[in-house]
Design a protein around this motif. Structure first.
Motif, PDB file in Angstrom:
ATOM      1  N   GLU A  21     -44.273  36.365 -31.842  1.00  0.00           N
ATOM      2  CA  GLU A  21     -43.055  36.873 -32.475  1.00  0.00           C
ATOM      3  C   GLU A  21     -41.840  36.721 -31.553  1.00  0.00           C
ATOM      4  OE1 GLU A  21     -46.524  38.691 -34.404  1.00  0.00           O
ATOM      5  OE2 GLU A  21     -45.933  38.542 -32.318  1.00  0.00           O
ATOM      6  N   ASP A  22     -42.026  37.008 -30.279  1.00  0.00           N
ATOM      7  CA  ASP A  22     -40.923  36.875 -29.324  1.00  0.00           C
ATOM      8  C   ASP A  22     -40.490  35.422 -29.171  1.00  0.00           C
ATOM      9  OD1 ASP A  22     -40.952  39.570 -28.914  1.00  0.00           O
ATOM     10  OD2 ASP A  22     -41.889  39.487 -26.934  1.00  0.00           O
ATOM     11  N   VAL A  23     -41.464  34.538 -29.108  1.00  0.00           N
ATOM     12  CA  VAL A  23     -41.151  33.124 -28.946  1.00  0.00           C
ATOM     13  C   VAL A  23     -40.420  32.598 -30.182  1.00  0.00           C
ATOM     14  CG1 VAL A  23     -42.131  30.806 -28.676  1.00  0.00           C
ATOM     15  CG2 VAL A  23     -43.079  32.721 -27.376  1.00  0.00           C
ATOM     16  N   VAL A  24     -40.976  32.874 -31.349  1.00  0.00           N
ATOM     17  CA  VAL A  24     -40.398  32.354 -32.592  1.00  0.00           C
ATOM     18  C   VAL A  24     -38.991  32.897 -32.818  1.00  0.00           C
ATOM     19  CG1 VAL A  24     -40.633  32.400 -35.113  1.00  0.00           C
ATOM     20  CG2 VAL A  24     -42.605  31.867 -33.688  1.00  0.00           C
ATOM     21  N   MET A  25     -38.769  34.143 -32.547  1.00  0.00           N
ATOM     22  CA  MET A  25     -37.456  34.740 -32.808  1.00  0.00           C
ATOM     23  C   MET A  25     -36.360  34.187 -31.886  1.00  0.00           C
ATOM     24  SD  MET A  25     -37.905  36.428 -35.378  1.00  0.00           S
ATOM     25  CE  MET A  25     -39.365  36.857 -36.290  1.00  0.00           C
ATOM     26  N   HIS A  26     -36.748  33.542 -30.798  1.00  0.00           N
ATOM     27  CA  HIS A  26     -35.760  33.006 -29.864  1.00  0.00           C
ATOM     28  C   HIS A  26     -35.675  31.478 -29.890  1.00  0.00           C
ATOM     29  CE1 HIS A  26     -36.404  37.099 -28.257  1.00  0.00           C
ATOM     30  NE2 HIS A  26     -35.098  37.019 -28.069  1.00  0.00           N
TER      31      HIS A  26
END
Length: 141
Positions: A82-87
């Motif tokens: 989630e952190d990777v995708v959102m950035h």
């Protein structure tokens, strides 16, 4: 307490034989993989000591080595998906000096990753069978 080491060895032997017997069946590898995942993950309704014992079983028996490898890989990843995708950002190079910002559908990308992860876990048990026909598995839907 003198008999405890002998009991421990006997119990390990029986458990190993049971796990080994599972591998004699077509469903054995997939079953042991799912069992190992379940034991490793633990259960919210179980107590800490039960979850600790379940994790010790996964660690103790090499029948669960694929689970341990997967767990290690997951624990050593740097960030949650989630952190990777959102950035994630993207640019479209229109020319050597001009770029346009790309719109990234983060929700769709994350959903695709979750679908991939679910399929990966469900198929991993099939892929780890020593006698598995990799051509059949690669073309499996």
């Amino acid at each position: 307490l003198v008999e405890l080491p002998a009991f421990n060895a006997f119990t390990k032997s029986i458990m190993s034989n049971v796990l080994e017997r599972c591998l004699d069946f077509d469903w054995g590898y997939s079953y042991l993989f799912e069992l190992g995942l379940s034991l490793q993950k633990g259960d919210d309704s179980s107590g800490d000591s039960e979850n600790r014992i379940a994790q010790m079983i996964v660690t103790e028996f090499n029948h669960f080595k694929e689970v341990m490898t997967m767990v290690w890989n997951e624990e050593t990843s740097q960030k949650p998906a989630e952190d990777v995708v959102m950035h994630i950002t993207g640019e479209h190079c229109v020319s050597p000096t001009l770029t346009n910002q790309l719109t990234i559908d983060s929700k769709q990308l994350l959903e695709s990753f979750k679908n991939y992860e679910k399929e990966y876990k469900s198929l991993l048990g099939d892929f780890i069978k020593p006698e598995a026909d990799l051509n059949v598995l690669v073309h499996k839907n």
